[in-house]
Design an enzyme around this catalytic site. Structure first.
Site, short mmCIF file in Angstrom:
data_model
loop_
_atom_site.label_atom_id
_atom_site.label_comp_id
_atom_site.label_asym_id
_atom_site.label_seq_id
_atom_site.Cartn_x
_atom_site.Cartn_y
_atom_site.Cartn_z
N ASN A 10 -48.35 12.47 106.24
CA ASN A 10 -48.37 13.42 105.12
C ASN A 10 -48.50 12.66 103.80
OD1 ASN A 10 -48.36 15.94 103.92
ND2 ASN A 10 -46.14 16.11 103.86
N GLU A 36 -53.31 11.68 108.56
CA GLU A 36 -53.15 12.29 107.24
C GLU A 36 -52.77 11.23 106.20
OE1 GLU A 36 -51.92 16.67 105.51
OE2 GLU A 36 -50.94 15.98 107.34
N ASP A 156 -51.67 13.84 115.71
CA ASP A 156 -51.19 15.18 115.39
C ASP A 156 -52.23 16.14 115.95
OD1 ASP A 156 -50.45 17.58 114.33
OD2 ASP A 156 -50.48 16.93 112.23
N ASN A 158 -51.79 19.37 116.49
CA ASN A 158 -51.67 20.70 115.89
C ASN A 158 -51.70 21.82 116.94
OD1 ASN A 158 -51.17 20.91 113.04
ND2 ASN A 158 -53.07 19.79 112.70
N HIS A 260 -43.29 15.10 109.66
CA HIS A 260 -43.37 14.74 111.08
C HIS A 260 -42.43 13.58 111.36
CE1 HIS A 260 -47.21 16.90 112.24
NE2 HIS A 260 -47.25 16.99 110.91
#
Length: 271
Positions: A10, A36, A156, A158, A260
Site C-alpha cells: 500500500n 502496490e 494480492d 483480491n 495487509h
C-alpha cells in the site's frame, strides 16, 4: 530452507516509514514479493532499489502513484521477466518474474497484483479480463520450452476463495473479491493441480481449516482491524511439486506496515 514472503505494501514509502526494512533485517527472507509499490523508478532511486541486503526488481505502472510490483532477493536471478505480455495490464505494473534456472531445473518466483473490482463495474470487468488472460499464461509458462517449469506466484489476488477466507461471507456474496465467478476461477485453477497442471494454494495446504488467523487484509473503515473483520487476499500459489515442499506458514500481525499483513512460507529447497 527457502523463506519466501509476500506483502501488499500500500505504498513502499509508507511501508518503509512504518519499519519494513528493519523487520526484513530481522526476519531474513530469501525473497520478498511486494505489490502496490505506488511509485516509479525515480521514486526508488537511491532509497529502495535494495532493502535489507536484498536487490530489487520491479514492474512499474505507467500511471504515477498506482499499482506496481517487485521482488527483492538475496540470490542473483538467471533472468528477469517484466510483464506477462498483456497489451492492457502490462501498462498497470502487475507482474514481475525472476527465474533461477540451472542445469536440470527451471524455477521461477513471481510477484503479481490482481486488479480490484471494488470501485465499480468497469474495474470489475477489467478484473475478469485479467483472470481470463492469466490462467492460460500460467499454463503456458509451466509447459513451454522443455522440462516443466516449477514456480510460485505470490501476490494480492483480491479474491477470498472460500467462506472461511473472510469474516462476513454472508454479506459479501455480491461484492467484488467474493463473487461466484471469481471464486469459480480460483477453484478451477486449483482443481487442475490434481492432474499436475494447476496450482496449489500453499497456505491452505498447510492450514486447511484456519479462519480468523488466516486473514491478511483489513479494511481501514470502522474497527475492522481491532475486531479482526478481515479477508484472506494474499496467497502463495505454487506448482504441485513446490507446493509439496512447503513446511510452515506465518502471517505477521505484531507490526503493521500496510492494510495487509506479510505472508511468509518456508519451503524445503534452496535456490
Amino acid at each position: 530452507m527457502f523463506k519466501l514472503t509476500s506483502l501488499n505494501l500500500n505504498g513502499i514509502r509508507s511501508a518503509a516509514s512504518k519499519g519494513l526494512p528493519e523487520w526484513l533485517d530481522q526476519s531474513t527472507p530469501d525473497c520478498i514479493c511486494v505489490q502496490e509499490l505506488k511509485a516509479q523508478a525515480a521514486d526508488l532511486s537511491g532509497r529502495f532499489e535494495d532493502i535489507a541486503g536484498h536487490k530489487g526488481y520491479f514492474h512499474f505502472a505507467e500511471k504515477k502513484g498506482y499499482s506496481g510490483v517487485g521482488i527483492y532477493t538475496r540470490h542473483e536471478p538467471s533472468d528477469v521477466i517484466v510483464g506477462y505480455g498483456s497489451s492492457e495490464f502490462d501498462l498497470e505494473g502487475r507482474y514481475v518474474e525472476l527465474r533461477f534456472d540451472r542445469p536440470g531445473r527451471r524455477l521461477s518466483i513471481i510477484s503479481c497484483y490482481f486488479p480490484s473490482g471494488s470501485s465499480g463495474e468497469e474495474r470489475q470487468a477489467a478484473k475478469f479480463r485479467f483472470l481470463a488472460e492469466l490462467q492460460p499464461h500460467l499454463a503456458a509458462l509451466r509447459h513451454a520450452g522443455g522440462p516443466a517449469r516449477e514456480f510460485i506466484l505470490c501476490g494480492d489476488i483480491n479474491i477470498a476463495h472460500q467462506e472461511i477466507d473472510l469474516k462476513n461471507f454472508k454479506g459479501n456474496k455480491k461484492n467484488s473479491g467474493f463473487l461466484p465467478e471469481e471464486r469459480a476461477w480460483m477453484s478451477e485453477l486449483l482443481r487442475a493441480a490434481g492432474a499436475g497442471g494447476g496450482m496449489v494454494d500453499v497456505y491452505r495446504r498447510l492450514h486447511p481449516e484456519t479462519t480468523g488467523d488466516a486473514y491478511t487484509w483489513w479494511s481501514n473503515r470502522g474497527q475492522a482491524w481491532a475486531n479482526n473483520v478481515g479477508w484472506r487476499l494474499d496467497y502463495h500459489l505454487a506448482t504441485p511439486a513446490l507446493g509439496e515442499l512447503a513446511r510452515s506458514a506465518s502471517i505477521h500481525k505484531a507490526q503493521r506496515f500496510s492494510d495487509h499483513a506479510p505472508l511468509t512460507i518456508d519451503y524445503d529447497f534452496m535456490l
